[in-house]
Scaffold this motif. Structure first.
Motif, PDB file in Angstrom:
ATOM      1  N   GLU A  78      46.008 -50.460  75.778  1.00 46.32           N
ATOM      2  CA  GLU A  78      45.447 -51.503  74.924  1.00 46.32           C
ATOM      3  C   GLU A  78      46.197 -51.525  73.595  1.00 46.32           C
ATOM      4  OE1 GLU A  78      41.229 -51.173  74.342  1.00 46.32           O
ATOM      5  OE2 GLU A  78      40.809 -52.418  76.089  1.00 46.32           O
ATOM      6  N   PHE A  79      46.954 -52.586  73.389  1.00 43.90           N
ATOM      7  CA  PHE A  79      47.644 -52.780  72.118  1.00 43.90           C
ATOM      8  C   PHE A  79      46.956 -53.898  71.359  1.00 43.90           C
ATOM      9  CE2 PHE A  79      51.226 -51.241  74.828  1.00 43.90           C
ATOM     10  CZ  PHE A  79      51.387 -50.020  74.195  1.00 43.90           C
ATOM     11  N   PHE A  80      46.867 -53.758  70.038  1.00 46.69           N
ATOM     12  CA  PHE A  80      46.165 -54.718  69.207  1.00 46.69           C
ATOM     13  C   PHE A  80      47.086 -55.292  68.141  1.00 46.69           C
ATOM     14  CE2 PHE A  80      42.908 -52.019  70.943  1.00 46.69           C
ATOM     15  CZ  PHE A  80      41.858 -52.869  71.191  1.00 46.69           C
ATOM     16  N   TYR A  81      46.952 -56.587  67.939  1.00 46.03           N
ATOM     17  CA  TYR A  81      47.579 -57.221  66.782  1.00 46.03           C
ATOM     18  C   TYR A  81      46.547 -57.171  65.657  1.00 46.03           C
ATOM     19  CZ  TYR A  81      49.739 -60.666  63.739  1.00 46.03           C
ATOM     20  OH  TYR A  81      50.313 -61.293  62.656  1.00 46.03           O
ATOM     21  N   MET A  82      46.901 -56.510  64.558  1.00 46.35           N
ATOM     22  CA  MET A  82      45.938 -56.275  63.480  1.00 46.35           C
ATOM     23  C   MET A  82      45.912 -57.405  62.453  1.00 46.35           C
ATOM     24  SD  MET A  82      45.202 -53.407  64.836  1.00 46.35           S
ATOM     25  CE  MET A  82      44.062 -52.614  63.736  1.00 46.35           C
ATOM     26  N   GLY A  83      47.027 -58.185  62.409  1.00 52.16           N
ATOM     27  CA  GLY A  83      47.162 -59.240  61.407  1.00 52.16           C
ATOM     28  C   GLY A  83      48.396 -59.003  60.546  1.00 52.16           C
TER      29      GLY A  83
ATOM     30  N   THR B 200      34.107 -62.561  78.748  1.00 54.64           N
ATOM     31  CA  THR B 200      35.013 -61.444  79.022  1.00 54.64           C
ATOM     32  C   THR B 200      36.022 -61.297  77.883  1.00 54.64           C
ATOM     33  OG1 THR B 200      34.813 -61.874  81.392  1.00 54.64           O
ATOM     34  CG2 THR B 200      36.642 -60.480  80.678  1.00 54.64           C
ATOM     35  N   LEU B 201      36.106 -60.092  77.327  1.00 51.62           N
ATOM     36  CA  LEU B 201      36.964 -59.853  76.153  1.00 51.62           C
ATOM     37  C   LEU B 201      38.273 -59.192  76.543  1.00 51.62           C
ATOM     38  CD1 LEU B 201      34.347 -58.495  73.559  1.00 51.62           C
ATOM     39  CD2 LEU B 201      35.099 -60.855  73.926  1.00 51.62           C
ATOM     40  N   LYS B 202      39.272 -59.379  75.707  1.00 56.75           N
ATOM     41  CA  LYS B 202      40.557 -58.700  75.827  1.00 56.75           C
ATOM     42  C   LYS B 202      41.046 -58.386  74.413  1.00 56.75           C
ATOM     43  CE  LYS B 202      43.443 -62.873  75.719  1.00 56.75           C
ATOM     44  NZ  LYS B 202      44.534 -63.614  76.388  1.00 56.75           N
TER      45      LYS B 202
END
Length: 799
Positions: A152-157, A454-456
């Motif tokens: 799980e990779f996230f774009y934080m802003g 459903t979230l991603k």
């Protein structure tokens, strides 16, 4: 005399005198007194308060049995007037086994595996399955990973990403996935299904007892912290109890009981104690949501192998069973879903048609009510009441299936190319008040309504959602203390928080029917009503001239035209209408007067529900004449500082062009009564006349003249042999107290009529936050140009 008689008797009769004063006489009197109390009490209960206690008895001993009524369907017509069924009730099945009656496990798997394969890899529920879905279904069935998983990779802003994003080997991931897909075949699937069935079909005594799936991470964290040796947590959320690790149930159960009670779970488990003792495998669910075709395969197998038995004559598939349940099914998926909405798995209807007509569609359950006996139950009781089952009725919509289908495709194409939040289109018959099409895109599939939630992880591909303020209406979620919640404005831009979005990006917004449940400022398309009111009250004529100074001061406010070049100085009201001049609208309402103006708007149903047969209609918003300020009154004249819905606008425009009559909007053509076999037509309801016929004719001419006067319309909308007419508007969106400009900061609207001579359709188009262009001609106008070409071909040429 009686007293003297008794005294003399006592005096002369020693026996009687001795009895009267003995202890036995006192006991007799006490019992006599108690008997009198009991008698009085029974008299009160049986005679005086009989009704009260009989009611209590009935409530305690009343037995009720039910047989569900069948929910009937929603239908519409295609262009050949053939019925199209938009809903169905489908019997679905869960497949289970009772291992006590599976005497040859290996043979059972040999017979049963093709059924499981068909369900997992060919038709899962009512959906066809491709190769990748087959593999994903097998992963769930076998509880085994087959495809490689990405972290799980996230774009934080602000172009900040979570650790590992830049170094992750995506090429290797795609190569592994492709290798698995290319090497996957029926034999691979068969092997995996057999292996999974071997694991699932458990026999004998359970090693552990399943409790529940817990999603609360705080609860799970505290449960782990307790370090209870008999607790086993699998796959992060599934909790089991291992009875063999328990030595003293009453003592070891206490901390778990306290924790369950703390989080409000304890009442969910009335017989929780039994989980601390070893249990035999008796019910194992093998497959869920199996369709009727596969269920029939199982029935055929049971017949085929009926004679394959043990020495006790128990068939090999005796322990294999089916649990039946009924699902509401929508055979055309997302088609018209924002009008239909859905019925959930508990048969609870949500919104729009399904909810509005719930009583009519579901009918009345069969019910027998009787006073139950402790010995014989309700059967044989001589006090009972029977209510016969009454199945629901069918509802037929005014929707034209062909129009709906074609215009839905147009809306989808334009929403994606314009990168808009949404596109909504309403097509309305002004003479009959019938909705012929109601389109919203993006939409949803009511068969899989939970997919909307459903979230991603928010990834780099969705960076615009947090970096671009025009996407502020798109929901972002965060997980806080184990709970998922909507992010606040501050949390959306917090560079430390991991954020999630729904798979469809727009989330639950796709549920909303924006044609009836989302009011907005109508702006310039509202000017038609101001013009009609001015004409109807004889305060103006279309070609009267008036001097336009370019602005009007109202207290601290200044009202201006958007286009002074075509509005200022001596111009006609027709010119003002064509070029959407605000000052001219102000002059009209000043002449008409506040009371007159709002009287007309009330009769046009603004600020009120139209009472179309759809649940959750928004009435819009308009100030009462008694409280409206002068500034708001003048701004209302050109459609600002009030809110209306597309259905309100369509019905009100209908009153302008159908001769001046307000017709109640409807989406229902017929209902069919199953009990009597009769159709009941929903007749047109003309509620009132608002405008004089000559006013309506003048307004039709004025709307047409927009085409002839304003070159923006002429170049786009003119078509030989047919006359189209209407009004457009582009509005700015307010953000942090100011109206914004640029891409993504406008809503564009278009309301047009096809055709002038005998208007058959009022078409309302709205595009919310287009990001490819801000101009109405390339947004709502472009969509309408496609719609009217189709409507002319469909209604006047093809027919």
């Amino acid at each position: 005399m009686l007293k003297n008689f008794i005294a003399n008797k006592l005096k002369n009769n020693k026996t009687l005198r001795d009895f009267y004063w003995t202890p036995e006489s006192y006991i007799f009197l006490i019992f006599l007194f108690l008997f009198l109390i009991l008698f009085i009490r029974l008299f009160l209960v049986q005679i005086i308060n009989y009704k009260k206690y009989d009611d209590i008895l009935n409530r305690q001993h009343m037995s009720q049995s039910f047989l569900k009524a069948e929910r009937w369907n929603i239908l519409a017509y295609d262009k050949s007037h053939n019925e199209v069924k938009l809903t169905e009730n489908i019997s679905m099945y869960n497949v289970f086994i009772d291992p006590k009656y599976i005497w040859d496990k290996e043979r059972f798997i040999e017979i049963f595996w093709p059924v499981a394969y068909t369900h997992l890899c060919e038709t899962n529920g009512m959906e066809k399955v491709d190769k990748i879905d087959c593999i994903k279904n097998l992963e769930i069935f076998a509880k085994k990973d087959l495809l490689p998983k990405t972290p799980e990779f996230f774009y934080m802003g602000s172009w900040i990403v979570s650790d590992g994003y830049d170094t992750y080997d995506r090429t290797g991931y795609y190569e592994q996935t492709e290798a698995i897909l290319s090497g996957f075949n029926t034999w691979t699937a068969e092997t995996l299904v057999r292996w999974a069935l071997e694991k699932r079909v458990q026999m004998g005594i359970k090693e552990e007892n399943y409790i529940w799936f817990f999603s609360n991470k705080n609860f799970l964290a505290e449960l782990e912290w307790l370090e209870l040796k008999y607790i086993n947590i699998k796959y992060n959320n599934y909790v089991y109890i291992v009875p063999t690790k328990i030595t003293n149930v009453s003592r070891e159960w206490a901390p778990l009981k306290k924790l369950l009670n703390k989080y409000g779970y304890l009442n969910n488990y009335p017989d929780f104690d039994k989980n601390f003792y070893q249990q035999e495998y008796r019910y194992i669910k093998l497959l869920s949501n199996v369709n009727p075709v596969i269920a029939q395969m199982i029935k055929d197998l049971k017949i085929e192998h009926y004679n394959e038995t043990t020495k006790d004559r128990i068939p090999i598939l005796h322990g294999l069973g089916l649990e039946t349940f009924v699902n509401r099914y929508y055979p055309y998926g997302s088609f018209l879903s924002n009008v239909l909405w859905y019925v959930d798995k508990n048969w609870v209807p949500f919104y729009w048609i399904e909810q509005y007509f719930d009583d009519m569609l579901r009918g009345k359950d069969w019910k027998i009510i009787g006073r139950a006996s402790a010995w014989i139950g309700g059967v044989g009781a001589n006090e009972f009441e029977i209510e016969d089952v009454i199945n629901g009725n069918d509802v037929y919509l005014t929707i034209d299936i062909w129009i709906q289908k074609e215009v839905e495709l147009m809306a989808k194409k334009r929403q994606e190319s314009l990168r808009a939040d949404s596109v909504s289109i309403l097509i309305y018959n002004p003479s009959k008040g019938q909705v012929k099409a109601s389109i919203n895109y993006p939409s949803f599939d009511p068969n899989n309504y939970n997919d909307v939630y459903t979230l991603k992880p928010l990834g780099v591909d969705e960076s615009f959602i947090v970096d671009n303020d025009t996407y502020m209406d798109v929901p972002i979620y965060i997980i806080s203390w184990g709970e998922t919640k909507l992010a606040t404005t501050t949390e959306r831009t917090d560079l430390e928080l991991k954020k999630y979005v729904t798979r469809n990006i727009f989330g639950p917004q796709v549920f909303v029917d924006k044609n009836i449940s989302m009011a907005y400022e109508p702006g310039s398309i509202f000017k038609a009503f101001t013009m009609a009111i001015g004409l109807d009250t004889d305060e103006i004529r279309l070609y009267d001239f008036y001097n336009d100074p370019g602005e009007v001061k109202v207290g601290p406010y200044t009202i201006k035209n958007a286009d002074n070049k075509n509005c200022m100085w001596d111009k006609s009201f027709m010119n003002a209408f064509a070029y959407s001049c605000n000052i001219w609208m102000v002059r009209i309402v000043q002449a008409v007067g506040k009371n007159n103006f709002y009287n007309y708007l009330n009769k046009l149903n603004f600020g009120q529900m139209t009472n179309i047969e759809l649940a959750w209609e928004d009435p819009g918003s308009m100030d009462l004449v008694t409280v409206v300020s002068m500034a708001r009154f003048l701004n209302n004249s050109f459609g600002q500082w009030l809110l209306s819905t597309p259905i309100q606008l369509a019905a009100a425009y209908g009153a302008i062009v159908n001769g001046g009559y307000y017709v109640k909007p409807t989406i229902i053509a017929w209902t069919y009564d199953k009990q009597t076999g009769k159709y009941h037509e929903n007749k047109t309801q003309v509620l009132r006349q608002i405008f004089k016929p000559e006013t309506a004719e003048e307004m039709k001419e004025a709307l047409f003249m927009i085409m002839e006067t304003n070159p923006d319309y002429v170049n786009m909308m003119r078509v030989e042999w047919f006359t189209l007419w209407g009004k457009s508007w582009t509005s700015q969106i307010s953000f942090r107290g100011s109206y914004m400009q640029g891409l993504g900061w406008t809503n564009t609207s278009f309301i047009w009529l096809v055709t002038k001579e005998n208007p058959e359709y009022v078409v309302v188009v709205q595009v919310r936050r287009p990001r490819a262009t801000i101009w109405w001609a390339q947004t709502a106008g472009k969509i309408f140009s496609e719609v009217w070409k189709f409507l002319i071909w469909y209604s006047f040429i093809e027919k």
